[in-house]
Enzyme design. Structure first.
Site, PDB file in Angstrom:
ATOM      1  CD  GLN A   1      42.093  43.601  36.724  1.00  0.00           C
ATOM      2  OE1 GLN A   1      42.808  42.599  36.798  1.00  0.00           O
ATOM      3  NE2 GLN A   1      41.898  44.416  37.731  1.00  0.00           N
TER       4      GLN A   1
ATOM      5  CE  LYS B   1      43.345  39.434  36.489  1.00  0.00           C
ATOM      6  NZ  LYS B   1      43.205  39.302  37.937  1.00  0.00           N
TER       7      LYS B   1
ATOM      8  CD  GLU C   1      42.590  55.979  36.703  1.00  0.00           C
ATOM      9  OE1 GLU C   1      43.833  56.113  36.604  1.00  0.00           O
ATOM     10  OE2 GLU C   1      41.866  55.595  35.760  1.00  0.00           O
TER      11      GLU C   1
HETATM   12  C1  JRK Z   1      39.753  47.257  37.521  1.00  0.00           C
HETATM   13  C2  JRK Z   1      39.420  49.165  39.569  1.00  0.00           C
HETATM   14  C3  JRK Z   1      38.726  49.184  41.972  1.00  0.00           C
HETATM   15  C4  JRK Z   1      38.197  49.292  44.354  1.00  0.00           C
HETATM   16  N1  JRK Z   1      40.204  47.000  38.757  1.00  0.00           N
HETATM   17  N2  JRK Z   1      40.066  47.320  41.100  1.00  0.00           N
HETATM   18  C5  JRK Z   1      38.865  48.053  44.541  1.00  0.00           C
HETATM   19  C6  JRK Z   1      39.466  47.393  43.471  1.00  0.00           C
HETATM   20  N3  JRK Z   1      39.011  48.370  37.267  1.00  0.00           N
HETATM   21  C7  JRK Z   1      38.648  49.227  38.265  1.00  0.00           C
HETATM   22  C8  JRK Z   1      39.896  47.775  39.813  1.00  0.00           C
HETATM   23  N4  JRK Z   1      38.619  49.729  40.666  1.00  0.00           N
HETATM   24  C9  JRK Z   1      39.429  47.962  42.174  1.00  0.00           C
HETATM   25  C10 JRK Z   1      38.135  49.880  43.062  1.00  0.00           C
HETATM   26  O1  JRK Z   1      40.032  46.484  36.609  1.00  0.00           O
HETATM   27  O2  JRK Z   1      37.810  50.086  38.048  1.00  0.00           O
HETATM   28  C11 JRK Z   1      38.965  47.413  45.890  1.00  0.00           C
HETATM   29  C12 JRK Z   1      37.571  49.913  45.566  1.00  0.00           C
HETATM   30  C13 JRK Z   1      40.923  46.113  41.337  1.00  0.00           C
HETATM   31  C14 JRK Z   1      40.261  44.788  41.007  1.00  0.00           C
HETATM   32  C15 JRK Z   1      41.198  43.643  41.368  1.00  0.00           C
HETATM   33  O3  JRK Z   1      39.047  44.649  41.692  1.00  0.00           O
HETATM   34  C16 JRK Z   1      40.600  42.243  41.188  1.00  0.00           C
HETATM   35  O4  JRK Z   1      42.375  43.772  40.588  1.00  0.00           O
HETATM   36  C17 JRK Z   1      40.109  41.979  39.794  1.00  0.00           C
HETATM   37  O5  JRK Z   1      41.576  41.281  41.509  1.00  0.00           O
HETATM   38  O6  JRK Z   1      39.420  40.733  39.764  1.00  0.00           O
HETATM   39  P1  JRK Z   1      39.898  39.503  38.855  1.00  0.00           P
HETATM   40  O7  JRK Z   1      41.190  39.027  39.482  1.00  0.00           O
HETATM   41  O8  JRK Z   1      38.808  38.501  38.977  1.00  0.00           O
HETATM   42  O9  JRK Z   1      40.126  40.005  37.472  1.00  0.00           O
HETATM   43  C18 JRK Z   1      38.769  51.198  40.517  1.00  0.00           C
HETATM   44  C19 JRK Z   1      38.488  51.972  41.777  1.00  0.00           C
HETATM   45  C20 JRK Z   1      37.486  51.247  42.699  1.00  0.00           C
HETATM   46  C21 JRK Z   1      36.159  51.019  41.994  1.00  0.00           C
HETATM   47  C22 JRK Z   1      37.263  52.220  43.837  1.00  0.00           C
HETATM   48  C23 JRK Z   1      40.579  50.133  39.538  1.00  0.00           C
HETATM   49  C24 JRK Z   1      40.165  51.339  40.023  1.00  0.00           C
HETATM   50  C25 JRK Z   1      41.934  49.767  39.160  1.00  0.00           C
HETATM   51  C26 JRK Z   1      40.777  52.678  39.866  1.00  0.00           C
HETATM   52  O10 JRK Z   1      40.144  53.516  39.222  1.00  0.00           O
HETATM   53  O11 JRK Z   1      41.857  52.988  40.401  1.00  0.00           O
END
Ligand code: JRK
Ligand code: MN
Length: 497
Positions: free
Chosen positions: A187, A390, A278
């Site tokens: 990320q 990615k 998760e």
């Molecule tokens: C992480 C995780 C998450 C929500 N990516 N994403 C949404 C997206 N760590 C996390 C997450 N959390 C995520 C959650 O690396 O804790 C909508 C509600 C996905 C990223 C996404 O936001 C972006 O991949 C990343 O594209 O941005 P760039 O591209 O700039 O690097 C956790 C749950 C929550 C907070 C609810 C993730 C989560 C994987 C998990 O625990 O399942």
């Protein structure tokens, strides 16, 4: 600052009002306990596809759950989602993906910096900060902490470049002034954090909760490295976002945020993070992650009981934001990647039934013939593109389907996979690519945890690479001439059916 009320996609409170006028919001004024009860209400609301439940609390903030869940109106299940980006309530998932890709190739529109905004109406510093007094909810009985950050935008800047990254990454309360959050490779937040470690200085951060809904969408989308999400949002809207400077560092946050938490992420101190329920529907009891500590220097918030949005991830029997946002937005970026590489791809979608671990790639078969290719060459090419980027990180199974299959319709997808993909011969395995470690069969399955476990499944019969399909689909729609179908429809009720 403009004084007129902004539209729902640019203002979280206007978004909440829009859900209320859609009759898709339940105002709960009874006290609801942040210790599991708020989350249990939210989780059940996803699963029953009932209205989005905001819960009141005696503390500082109100709570909104399921802001990206499916709506309570069976006619418009994606209404809540498409409201985030200013589309009309009957827009489809395909329309939503088109909208999120509509700024590709356009120059970004940088945000404008304004003097102040709603998020500055109240400010807490020093001894007044006590994260343990906020209604940070415990989301699942196995969770290792109370998660204050599940729907906020995590804002960080590269130490030497202009790149400012917005993403969503979870964080839980550690004590009065500290949080601990997941910062996971590949990320962008982890890439930028690695640069701060190199520089020897702690990483300034801001978390904007209750931010403009369209900005939340762009933050959840795997836009390419170096893209400043706020500029992409500007291009999506055709106008700049309004940002305001943080109190304690040089970062800028959306002026119309409900709550802003700011400070620095330590480059040396870590603490136990999780377990956390998760996106695949598991909270693993043996989770032993040691993650970076966030030191909080200030909290600012909007007056009139600021609203804390929360996500309660789990089984996609009730799709939540980790499916409706992460899956759908990864689908958009994968479609973009394949199309810009000249592949005849019409659409891509991660069926919620697969917990967004699978993605169906819909191929324009007429254009496929022109390529004079075959299953092996075509599937390997798609796998190489998607699994090495990615944006394909979360996907472990790609299904290559024809254009008789609607990728947004799981019954279509599973029918073509079950009937056209020969086990073994039609499966192209990738064991040398980065895995998504959160997938249960990777973290807790046999074999290597960090690489492999990915496959492209060819759901096209060999002749479809060269010519028209050599079958008639046996259903009402396809199996009968028009005049028979019309006759049957005309007489249907006469038959007592
Ligand atoms: C992480 C995780 C998450 C929500 N990516 N994403 C949404 C997206 N760590 C996390 C997450 N959390 C995520 C959650 O690396 O804790 C909508 C509600 C996905 C990223 C996404 O936001 C972006 O991949 C990343 O594209 O941005 P760039 O591209 O700039 O690097 C956790 C749950 C929550 C907070 C609810 C993730 C989560 C994987 C998990 O625990 O399942
Ligand atoms: Mn990014």
């Amino acid at each position: 600052m403009t004084t007129s009320t902004p539209p729902p996609h640019l203002d979280f409170r206007a978004f909440v009002d829009a859900l209320r006028s859609d009759n898709d919001l339940a105002d709960i004024n009874a006290e609801v306990d942040p210790n599991l009860e708020v989350a249990a209400v939210t989780r059940r609301a996803y699963e029953l596809q009932s209205k989005a439940p905001p819960g009141a609390h005696d503390g500082l903030f109100r709570i909104l759950g399921a802001s990206g869940g499916l709506s309570s109106d069976p006619q418009f299940p994606y209404r809540r989602l498409v409201r985030h980006v200013g589309l009309s309530p009957n827009a489809s998932l395909g329309d939503f993906i088109d909208k999120m890709l509509s700024a590709k190739g356009k120059p970004g529109i940088p945000p404008v910096h304004v003097e102040t905004g709603p998020c500055k109406e109240n400010k807490l510093f020093g001894n007044d900060i006590d994260l343990t007094k906020l209604p940070a909810p415990l989301l699942n009985k196995a969770d290792g902490g109370n998660y204050i950050q599940t729907m906020g935008i995590n804002i960080v800047q590269h130490p030497t470049k202009a790149w400012v990254n917005w993403s969503i990454a979870r964080a839980m309360v550690l004590d009065k002034t500290r949080m601990v959050g997941l910062i996971m490779k590949p990320q962008h937040i982890a890439r930028i954090y690695a640069q701060w470690i190199e520089s020897g200085k702690d990483m300034p951060f801001a978390i904007a909760l209750g931010a403009p809904p369209i900005a939340v969408m762009a933050s959840s989308m795997p836009l390419p490295e170096g893209v400043t999400e706020s500029e992409y949002v500007g291009a999506l809207c055709g106008e700049p976002l309004e940002l305001v400077k943080c109190e304690t560092n040089d970062l800028y946050v959306p002026a119309r945020s409900e709550i802003v938490i700011e400070g620095t992420v330590s480059i040396t101190e870590r603490a136990k993070e999780g377990p956390f329920g998760e996106m695949h529907g598991y909270s693993f009891l043996d989770e032993e992650l040691m993650e970076p500590i966030y030191n909080v220097a200030a909290i600012t918030y909007r007056s009139g009981n600021a609203i804390l949005p929360i996500s309660v991830p789990g089984r996609a029997t009730g799709p939540d934001e980790t499916h409706t946002l992460i899956g759908t937005l990864a689908s958009a970026e994968i479609r973009q990647l394949l199309q810009e590489n000249g592949l005849p791809v019409l659409n891509v979608f991660t069926p919620y039934e697969t917990q967004v671990i699978w993605a169906a790639v819909q191929v324009d078969r007429k254009k496929l013939w022109v390529l004079e290719t075959n299953a092996e060459e075509f599937c390997r090419k798609i796998g190489q593109l998607v699994f090495r980027r990615k944006c394909g990180m979360q996907i472990h199974r790609l299904l290559i389907v024809g254009d008789d299959i609607d990728p947004f319709n799981f019954k279509d997808v599973i029918w073509s996979y079950a009937s056209r993909c020969r086990p073994g011969m039609d499966e192209y395995h990738f064991e040398d690519v980065a895995a998504y470690p959160l997938v249960p069969y990777m973290s807790h399955g046999p074999g290597t945890k960090l690489t492999g476990g990915k496959v492209v499944a060819n759901c096209l019969l060999p002749h479809e690479y060269k010519q028209e399909q050599m079958w008639v689909t046996c259903d009402f729609e396809n199996g009968y001439p028009e005049e028979i179908k019309e006759k049957v429809l005309r007489r249907w009720s006469d038959f007592g059916l």
